[in-house]
Design a protein around this motif. Structure first.
Motif, mmCIF file in Angstrom:
data_model
loop_
_atom_site.group_PDB
_atom_site.id
_atom_site.type_symbol
_atom_site.label_atom_id
_atom_site.label_comp_id
_atom_site.label_asym_id
_atom_site.label_seq_id
_atom_site.Cartn_x
_atom_site.Cartn_y
_atom_site.Cartn_z
ATOM 1 N N ALA A 109 0.831 -1.204 0.000
ATOM 2 C CA ALA A 109 0.000 0.000 0.000
ATOM 3 C C ALA A 109 0.867 1.257 0.000
ATOM 4 C CB ALA A 109 -0.936 -0.006 1.199
ATOM 5 N N PHE A 110 1.967 1.211 0.774
ATOM 6 C CA PHE A 110 2.888 2.347 0.844
ATOM 7 C C PHE A 110 3.515 2.600 -0.521
ATOM 8 C CE2 PHE A 110 6.987 4.357 1.977
ATOM 9 C CZ PHE A 110 6.544 5.367 2.826
ATOM 10 N N ARG A 111 3.916 1.530 -1.198
ATOM 11 C CA ARG A 111 4.504 1.649 -2.536
ATOM 12 C C ARG A 111 3.490 2.258 -3.511
ATOM 13 N NH1 ARG A 111 8.521 -1.479 -5.366
ATOM 14 N NH2 ARG A 111 8.653 -2.913 -3.608
ATOM 15 N N GLU A 112 2.289 1.718 -3.512
ATOM 16 C CA GLU A 112 1.246 2.211 -4.416
ATOM 17 C C GLU A 112 0.924 3.677 -4.143
ATOM 18 O OE1 GLU A 112 -3.451 1.262 -5.524
ATOM 19 O OE2 GLU A 112 -2.272 -0.205 -4.382
ATOM 20 N N ASP A 113 0.802 4.020 -2.858
ATOM 21 C CA ASP A 113 0.491 5.405 -2.483
ATOM 22 C C ASP A 113 1.629 6.355 -2.846
ATOM 23 O OD1 ASP A 113 -1.909 4.517 -1.487
ATOM 24 O OD2 ASP A 113 -1.298 4.567 0.624
ATOM 25 N N THR A 114 2.856 5.864 -2.736
ATOM 26 C CA THR A 114 4.019 6.684 -3.101
ATOM 27 C C THR A 114 3.975 7.064 -4.576
ATOM 28 O OG1 THR A 114 5.445 5.706 -1.383
ATOM 29 C CG2 THR A 114 6.540 6.713 -3.288
ATOM 30 N N TYR A 115 3.783 6.081 -5.431
ATOM 31 C CA TYR A 115 3.803 6.356 -6.867
ATOM 32 C C TYR A 115 2.581 7.162 -7.315
ATOM 33 C CZ TYR A 115 7.775 3.221 -7.113
ATOM 34 O OH TYR A 115 9.006 2.656 -6.939
ATOM 35 N N ARG A 116 1.452 6.950 -6.643
ATOM 36 C CA ARG A 116 0.289 7.772 -6.959
ATOM 37 C C ARG A 116 0.547 9.228 -6.584
ATOM 38 N NH1 ARG A 116 -3.206 5.475 -3.998
ATOM 39 N NH2 ARG A 116 -4.060 4.056 -5.562
ATOM 40 N N ALA A 117 1.160 9.437 -5.419
ATOM 41 C CA ALA A 117 1.466 10.800 -4.983
ATOM 42 C C ALA A 117 2.403 11.499 -5.960
ATOM 43 C CB ALA A 117 2.094 10.761 -3.584
ATOM 44 N N ILE A 118 3.426 10.781 -6.411
ATOM 45 C CA ILE A 118 4.379 11.364 -7.357
ATOM 46 C C ILE A 118 3.698 11.665 -8.687
ATOM 47 C CG2 ILE A 118 6.468 10.892 -8.695
ATOM 48 C CD1 ILE A 118 7.387 9.145 -6.270
ATOM 49 N N ARG A 119 2.868 10.747 -9.131
ATOM 50 C CA ARG A 119 2.194 10.909 -10.422
ATOM 51 C C ARG A 119 1.183 12.053 -10.391
ATOM 52 N NH1 ARG A 119 0.603 6.179 -10.498
ATOM 53 N NH2 ARG A 119 -1.572 6.398 -9.859
ATOM 54 N N GLU A 120 0.404 12.143 -9.306
ATOM 55 C CA GLU A 120 -0.668 13.133 -9.223
ATOM 56 C C GLU A 120 -0.225 14.445 -8.584
ATOM 57 O OE1 GLU A 120 -3.922 11.205 -7.246
ATOM 58 O OE2 GLU A 120 -4.224 9.742 -8.872
ATOM 59 N N GLY A 121 0.951 14.436 -7.950
ATOM 60 C CA GLY A 121 1.464 15.662 -7.339
ATOM 61 C C GLY A 121 0.760 16.039 -6.057
ATOM 62 N N ILE A 122 0.175 15.042 -5.378
ATOM 63 C CA ILE A 122 -0.515 15.331 -4.116
ATOM 64 C C ILE A 122 -0.752 14.032 -3.352
ATOM 65 C CG2 ILE A 122 -2.837 15.135 -5.097
ATOM 66 C CD1 ILE A 122 -3.663 17.432 -3.182
ATOM 67 N N SER A 123 -0.743 14.154 -2.033
ATOM 68 C CA SER A 123 -1.160 13.051 -1.159
ATOM 69 C C SER A 123 -1.676 13.652 0.129
ATOM 70 C CB SER A 123 0.005 12.106 -0.866
ATOM 71 O OG SER A 123 -0.384 11.114 0.073
ATOM 72 N N LEU A 124 -2.685 13.019 0.700
ATOM 73 C CA LEU A 124 -3.175 13.452 2.009
ATOM 74 C C LEU A 124 -2.357 12.842 3.144
ATOM 75 C CD1 LEU A 124 -7.046 13.429 1.437
ATOM 76 C CD2 LEU A 124 -5.412 15.312 1.227
ATOM 77 N N ASN A 125 -1.439 11.958 2.788
ATOM 78 C CA ASN A 125 -0.424 11.484 3.742
ATOM 79 C C ASN A 125 0.707 12.507 3.723
ATOM 80 O OD1 ASN A 125 1.978 10.316 4.764
ATOM 81 N ND2 ASN A 125 1.287 8.242 4.271
ATOM 82 N N PRO A 126 0.942 13.234 4.811
ATOM 83 C CA PRO A 126 1.927 14.324 4.767
ATOM 84 C C PRO A 126 3.338 13.864 4.432
ATOM 85 C CG PRO A 126 1.182 13.928 7.022
ATOM 86 C CD PRO A 126 0.281 13.154 6.126
ATOM 87 N N VAL A 127 3.714 12.651 4.857
ATOM 88 C CA VAL A 127 5.050 12.143 4.538
ATOM 89 C C VAL A 127 5.193 11.946 3.035
ATOM 90 C CG1 VAL A 127 6.598 10.161 4.785
ATOM 91 C CG2 VAL A 127 5.425 11.088 6.793
ATOM 92 N N LEU A 128 4.191 11.356 2.422
ATOM 93 C CA LEU A 128 4.248 11.115 0.981
ATOM 94 C C LEU A 128 4.061 12.401 0.186
ATOM 95 C CD1 LEU A 128 2.374 7.707 0.597
ATOM 96 C CD2 LEU A 128 4.820 8.162 0.864
ATOM 97 N N HIS A 129 3.268 13.321 0.700
ATOM 98 C CA HIS A 129 3.119 14.592 -0.007
ATOM 99 C C HIS A 129 4.442 15.355 -0.004
ATOM 100 C CE1 HIS A 129 1.099 17.959 -1.839
ATOM 101 N NE2 HIS A 129 1.619 18.766 -0.932
ATOM 102 N N ALA A 130 5.113 15.394 1.148
ATOM 103 C CA ALA A 130 6.407 16.068 1.223
ATOM 104 C C ALA A 130 7.413 15.409 0.286
ATOM 105 C CB ALA A 130 6.922 16.043 2.665
ATOM 106 N N PHE A 131 7.417 14.090 0.267
ATOM 107 C CA PHE A 131 8.370 13.364 -0.575
ATOM 108 C C PHE A 131 8.113 13.623 -2.052
ATOM 109 C CE2 PHE A 131 9.829 9.290 -2.593
ATOM 110 C CZ PHE A 131 11.183 9.481 -2.391
ATOM 111 N N GLN A 132 6.846 13.574 -2.465
ATOM 112 C CA GLN A 132 6.572 13.794 -3.891
ATOM 113 C C GLN A 132 6.937 15.212 -4.321
ATOM 114 O OE1 GLN A 132 4.274 15.730 -5.681
ATOM 115 N NE2 GLN A 132 3.295 16.704 -3.890
ATOM 116 N N LEU A 133 6.797 16.172 -3.430
ATOM 117 C CA LEU A 133 7.212 17.534 -3.754
ATOM 118 C C LEU A 133 8.686 17.569 -4.156
ATOM 119 C CD1 LEU A 133 5.540 19.637 -0.889
ATOM 120 C CD2 LEU A 133 4.976 19.758 -3.327
#
Length: 281
Positions: free
Chosen positions: A70-94
């Protein structure tokens, strides 16, 4: 007028800063000596790495594979979409999107985390793969930030960054030999049995680490000015820890975790800072 998008981004980055401060005194001290504009990007990388590591090392009563998937999937979605409601993943994708951190580095890192779910003994090839994915690529992510889009400098320093990450990870393996074996059943060094760990094995591992440190130092002195001091602090901290480990017999390494007290970490930071400022560092 409040820019709510900026507020959202800054809050996510501050969450990763808090994670770094709570989990790693030494890493936090090193980041503070980087140029200020590098602080939040490096905190974002650490927050991502730390939380992935927590999945495989901490949540023993959970389905770790499902959590990591789930973490892997959420990571790549955040990077692809440029947003995540998980603050760790949102910061990382930025940071990934801003500094063009390669997908290959993220893939390698997450693969190494998955290896921790299955492997308790490593052969030479798996050991090298794990070292690359768990440590070297983290150094390369940071190097992308340090180089700020300068691909020539990145390519020139890539090898040294890998060596530094490898040295840090191998020192961690020595430091955590007891806990890795007793709590997780792991021995990372290939061909090494915990019960047979002796002076000859320890000396061979230490010689390998020394070579990594020597090659890494050449690259540290070529880093962009805003990054050099912080990386040098981390290097000297790990050299100090490594020196302490080298002085101890193997039976001590297998009985306790070796630490550098916070007071000595701070003293090291101060000495290195003033040495650097006066041209002696």
């Amino acid at each position: 007028m409040v820019d709510h998008k900026q507020l959202f981004d800054e809050t996510a980055l501050e969450c990763s800063k808090l994670i770094t401060q709570r989990y790693s005194t030494s890493f936090t001290l090193g980041i503070r000596t980087l140029h200020k504009e590098l602080h939040l990007p490096i905190y974002a990388i650490y927050g991502f790495v730390r939380y992935a590591d927590e999945i495989v090392d901490t949540f023993h009563d959970k389905d770790k594979q499902a959590l990591l998937d789930a973490f892997r999937e959420d990571t790549y979605r955040a990077i692809r979409e440029g947003i995540s409601l998980n603050p760790v993943l949102h910061a990382f994708q930025l940071i990934v999107n801003q500094y063009q951190i390669e997908r290959e580095l993220i893939d390698a890192f997450l693969t190494s985390m998955e290896m921790d779910l299955d492997f308790t003994r490593y052969n030479d090839s798996k050991y090298k793969e794990y070292i690359y994915g768990s440590a070297e690529v983290v150094g390369l992510m940071c190097l992308r930030v340090f180089c700020k889009g300068d691909s020539q400098t990145y390519d020139r320093l890539r090898g040294a960054a890998c060596k530094l990450g490898a040295a840090f990870q191998k020192v961690n393996f020595l430091r955590d030999l007891k806990s890795d074996y007793e709590e997780r059943g792991r021995v990372y060094f290939p061909g090494v049995e915990f019960k047979d760990f002796n002076r000859a094995i320890k000396s061979e591992i230490e010689a390998d680490i020394e070579q990594d440190f020597d090659e890494a130092l050449i690259g540290i002195h070529q880093l962009p000015k805003g990054a050099m001091l912080g990386v040098k602090i981390a290097y000297l901290y790990y050299r100090k820890l490594f020196s302490k480990i080298k002085e101890l017999p193997p039976e001590v390494i297998t009985q306790q975790r070796i630490r550098i007290p916070n007071g000595r970490k701070m003293a090291l930071l101060v000495r290195t800072y003033f040495g650097y400022k006066t041209g002696l560092g």
